[in-house]
Each structure stands twice: as C-alpha cells, then as structure tokens.
Motif scaffolding. Structure first.
Motif, short mmCIF file in Angstrom:
data_model
loop_
_atom_site.label_atom_id
_atom_site.label_comp_id
_atom_site.label_asym_id
_atom_site.label_seq_id
_atom_site.Cartn_x
_atom_site.Cartn_y
_atom_site.Cartn_z
N VAL A 1 0.78 -1.02 -0.02
CA VAL A 1 -0.03 0.05 0.02
C VAL A 1 0.76 1.03 0.01
CG1 VAL A 1 -1.59 1.21 1.35
CG2 VAL A 1 -1.93 -1.02 1.07
N PHE A 2 1.90 1.32 1.00
CA PHE A 2 2.64 2.41 0.82
C PHE A 2 3.35 2.63 -0.29
CE2 PHE A 2 7.19 3.84 1.97
CZ PHE A 2 6.84 5.36 2.29
N THR A 3 4.21 1.71 -1.01
CA THR A 3 4.78 1.72 -2.42
C THR A 3 3.93 2.18 -3.37
OG1 THR A 3 4.64 -0.41 -2.65
CG2 THR A 3 6.77 0.25 -1.60
N THR A 4 2.52 1.86 -3.43
CA THR A 4 1.48 2.15 -4.34
C THR A 4 1.39 3.72 -4.25
OG1 THR A 4 0.87 0.15 -4.59
CG2 THR A 4 -0.37 1.59 -5.74
N ILE A 5 1.15 4.13 -3.01
CA ILE A 5 0.57 5.53 -2.72
C ILE A 5 1.74 6.17 -3.31
CG2 ILE A 5 0.27 7.14 -0.79
CD1 ILE A 5 -1.17 4.96 0.49
N VAL A 6 3.00 5.94 -2.90
CA VAL A 6 4.29 6.89 -3.27
C VAL A 6 4.28 6.91 -4.89
CG1 VAL A 6 6.78 7.06 -3.34
CG2 VAL A 6 5.42 6.39 -1.04
N GLU A 7 4.13 5.77 -5.57
CA GLU A 7 4.30 5.77 -6.82
C GLU A 7 3.14 6.69 -7.53
OE1 GLU A 7 6.23 1.33 -7.11
OE2 GLU A 7 4.02 1.58 -7.57
N ASN B 1 -7.69 -1.76 -5.76
CA ASN B 1 -9.02 -2.31 -5.55
C ASN B 1 -9.37 -2.24 -3.83
OD1 ASN B 1 -9.58 -3.06 -8.03
ND2 ASN B 1 -8.43 -4.95 -7.88
N MET B 2 -8.97 -1.33 -3.54
CA MET B 2 -9.50 -0.84 -2.26
C MET B 2 -10.17 0.51 -1.91
SD MET B 2 -5.57 -1.59 -0.26
CE MET B 2 -6.26 -1.17 1.38
N THR B 3 -10.69 0.68 -0.86
CA THR B 3 -11.51 2.11 -0.60
C THR B 3 -10.38 3.10 -0.22
OG1 THR B 3 -12.11 1.57 1.76
CG2 THR B 3 -13.47 0.99 0.16
N GLN B 4 -10.73 4.28 -0.42
CA GLN B 4 -9.71 5.26 -0.09
C GLN B 4 -9.42 5.32 1.33
OE1 GLN B 4 -10.17 8.39 1.73
NE2 GLN B 4 -8.12 9.15 1.22
N PRO B 5 -10.42 5.08 2.31
CA PRO B 5 -10.31 5.19 3.86
C PRO B 5 -9.53 3.85 4.19
CG PRO B 5 -12.57 5.64 3.38
CD PRO B 5 -12.00 5.04 2.17
N ALA B 6 -9.95 2.74 3.75
CA ALA B 6 -9.20 1.55 3.94
C ALA B 6 -7.47 1.84 3.61
CB ALA B 6 -9.41 0.23 2.98
N ALA B 7 -7.23 2.45 2.48
CA ALA B 7 -5.82 2.78 2.24
C ALA B 7 -5.21 3.60 3.10
CB ALA B 7 -5.64 3.17 0.70
N SER B 8 -5.81 4.70 3.48
CA SER B 8 -5.61 5.83 4.54
C SER B 8 -5.16 4.98 5.71
CB SER B 8 -6.45 6.87 4.72
OG SER B 8 -6.77 7.49 3.37
N ILE B 9 -5.96 3.91 6.21
CA ILE B 9 -5.73 3.35 7.39
C ILE B 9 -4.32 2.51 7.46
CG2 ILE B 9 -6.70 1.62 8.84
CD1 ILE B 9 -9.56 2.61 8.54
N GLN B 10 -4.25 1.85 6.43
CA GLN B 10 -3.23 0.85 6.09
C GLN B 10 -1.67 1.78 6.33
OE1 GLN B 10 -2.59 -2.25 6.25
NE2 GLN B 10 -4.85 -2.41 6.67
N LEU B 11 -1.80 3.00 5.77
CA LEU B 11 -0.82 3.99 5.39
C LEU B 11 -0.43 4.38 7.13
CD1 LEU B 11 1.23 5.73 4.13
CD2 LEU B 11 -0.18 7.68 3.79
N LYS B 12 -1.42 4.90 7.56
CA LYS B 12 -1.49 5.31 8.91
C LYS B 12 -0.57 4.19 10.09
CE LYS B 12 -3.90 7.29 12.94
NZ LYS B 12 -3.11 6.59 14.07
N ASN B 13 -1.33 2.98 9.88
CA ASN B 13 -0.65 1.89 10.63
C ASN B 13 0.77 1.72 10.34
OD1 ASN B 13 -3.19 1.53 11.67
ND2 ASN B 13 -3.82 -0.16 10.31
N PHE B 14 1.19 1.84 9.09
CA PHE B 14 2.60 1.53 8.82
C PHE B 14 3.49 2.65 9.07
CE2 PHE B 14 6.01 2.04 5.32
CZ PHE B 14 6.67 0.80 5.66
N GLN B 15 2.85 4.04 9.06
CA GLN B 15 3.48 5.41 9.71
C GLN B 15 3.78 5.25 11.13
OE1 GLN B 15 4.75 8.75 8.34
NE2 GLN B 15 5.54 8.01 10.08
N ASP B 16 2.90 4.38 11.78
CA ASP B 16 2.82 4.76 13.22
C ASP B 16 3.84 4.05 13.71
OD1 ASP B 16 0.69 6.32 13.84
OD2 ASP B 16 -0.83 4.83 13.84
N GLN B 17 4.55 2.97 12.90
CA GLN B 17 5.73 2.35 13.40
C GLN B 17 6.97 2.80 13.49
OE1 GLN B 17 5.45 -2.19 12.26
NE2 GLN B 17 3.78 -1.11 11.11
#
Length: 310
Positions: free
Chosen positions: A10-16, A28-44
């Motif tokens: 998710v992170f690499t696809t957003i960056v690209e 094939n995700m919703t925008q909120p779902a992608a945002s949540i995955q990005l946040k969970n990755f960022q929080d680490q």
C-alpha cells in the motif's frame, strides 16, 4: 516493528501514484482503507514518511529511503514466489519488452500464444518511439526491444522475425496522385506527412530520400501512426507508412496505396537484446518461443500482407 507485506504494498503504491485515492483504485481498495493502512505503517516510525499539504501528497526524505527498501523487500517476495513455482514446473516471472509504436501491430500475436502457454508470466510492455525504446534497452530496463532499425552504438544480439514493408498511402479521395503519376519526382510536389524525429519509419524514409537525392515537400509532423492515418484519410497529405498498420483502412476503402517507383521500402522486424545481458528463464523461454513459432504466427496472422497489390 510489526509491519506487513500488505502495508508495504500500500505504501509503495501510494508513493508511486503520489495519491492515496489513485493507489486505492489500483489496489481495489476503498480510499479510507488505504489511508488506514498507511497510518498503521507510519505509526511504526518516529519520523514522518509523508505529509499532505493542501490536497497534495508528499514523501519526506526519510520516506523515500523507506520506499526504496520496501520495493526491494517486495521484489524479494516475488522472487520467492517465482522460485516456488519453478520447482513445481511452472514458468513464472516478469517479461519486459519495449516496442516501437508500429511494432504494436506485430508483438501481440507473438505474446498471445506464449502467455497462454505460461499463464504465470507477468508482462510489462511499453510502446513508444524508437529513441525511447533504445534508451530503455541501453539502460537495461527491459529484456528485449522490437525495432526495425538497430542502434549502432550497442553490442546486440538480433533475432529477425518478419519483413516490414513501407508503402506510399493517400486518401481514397485524393486526386493529386493520379495527376502526378508514380515517378519519384512526385515527392517534390505532394504534401508529405512525417513521423516525429526519432521514429524508425522516419529514419527509413529519410534514408530513401537521401539515397534518391530527393528533397520532399514536408507538410507536417505527427507523433503517432494513428494520427498520421487520420490526417491521410482527411486528405491533409500523404505519407509512407507500414503496410501492417493500415489493414483496416484498406479493408474499409478509406486509404489507397500508390505504387511509386522505389517503393515499397523494406526492412525487418527483429527482437534485439544486449549481448552481455544474462537473460532470465522467462526471457529465454520467450526467445525460444519466437524462434520456433515465428513462421506459424506469420502464416496465421500476416499472410494477408502477401496478397496486397502495390
């Protein structure tokens, strides 16, 4: 840290894509779902990976470094997948080919049978002009390039595939040609449409005019074969194009071939690759397939070329 491969993807696809919304659509995700995955990755991480200013997504310098590492990890996981499938007797991996624009009328017919035979192979096909195609090959970004004119500055191996014929074409409504006849001198007076600089077709045309000491009357330059065909149909001018590219227009009686002296110009479609390149198992298999099947492919899909009157 406890990030997942999905979060890396998710992170690499957003960056690209430089956009959460575009990345979500691609995955094939919703925008909120992608945002949540990005946040969970960022929080680490204690350092920001990205920031949003206004509505624009930006990657921080730290985020760019993590992006590079994430790409490497994802590529390694694909390698594991390919190795696993290879042990099961399945050919898998990426096949990367760059093709000059007119070659797009050729290469799909060779890929069709190969991909059906090896459904696990992932295809990356880039269609561009000759200059870009050769640059991709030179930088080792692709396994093969398909061209008619090979570069002189690279040490290459070539696999000839089939003949390419370039013919003089005009609108069915064009009256100038019949008045001028078919002598080479017509190129000095008829309005000629050129491909852009860097095109293989343009290179072949220029070589012909240079050899025959003809200074053609250039009407305009266009950057795609389709644009040229439409301009010819509209009777803006005439051009020299690959016979391969006008099958439908000839069938629909929109264009006519002018049998001028010295034409058709002939070249050869070929797959080229760097001599020192270590071909992957997928690339080797494709090369073998083309060598073995090129005659069958020609007979099945291109035999109509031999019946056209020129």
């Amino acid at each position: 840290m406890n990030f997942t491969l999905h979060q890396l993807k998710v992170f690499t696809t957003i960056v690209e894509n430089k956009s959460i919304t575009k990345a979500a659509n691609e995955l094939n995700m919703t925008q909120p779902a992608a945002s949540i995955q990005l946040k969970n990755f960022q929080d680490q991480f204690d350092i920001p990976l990205s920031e949003v200013i206004g509505r624009q997504f930006y990657v921080t310098d730290f985020g760019k470094e993590i992006f590079t590492i994430a790409q490497e990890i994802l590529n390694k996981t694909k390698t594991i997948q390919y190795k696993t499938e290879a042990f099961k007797g399945l050919l898998s991996g990426k096949l990367k080919i760059s093709v000059v624009s007119t070659g797009n009328y050729v290469v799909p017919y060779f890929l069709n049978g190969f991909l059906k035979k090896h459904p696990k192979v992932e295809l990356v096909l880039d269609v561009s002009n000759k200059t870009t195609v050769i640059k991709d090959l030179e930088q080792n970004l692709v396994d093969f390039s398909m061209v008619t004119v090979s570069p002189d500055h690279l040490d290459l191996i070539e696999l000839p595939i089939m003949e390419n014929k370039l013919v003089l074409v005009a609108s069915k409504e064009n009256k100038i040609i019949s008045q001028k006849g078919t002598d080479k001198s017509i190129f000095k007076t008829i309005p000629l449409i050129y491909r852009e600089d860097g095109s293989g077709t343009r290179h072949t045309m220029q070589q012909f005019f240079k050899q025959e000491k003809i200074a053609p009357k250039i009407k305009l330059e266009l950057t795609s074969n389709e644009a040229i065909k439409q301009a010819i149909i509209a009777d803006i001018g005439v051009s020299i194009v690959s016979l391969l590219s006008i099958k439908n227009e000839l069938h629909q009686n929109e264009l006519k071939i002018i049998p001028a002296k010295g034409l058709p110009l002939k070249s050869v479609w070929k797959l080229i690759y760097l001599k020192k390149k270590a071909l992957s198992p997928v690339a080797k298999a494709f090369l073998e397939y083309v060598e073995l099947e090129k005659e069958n492919v020609y007979n099945n899909y291109f035999s109509w070329l031999d019946t056209v009157e020129m």
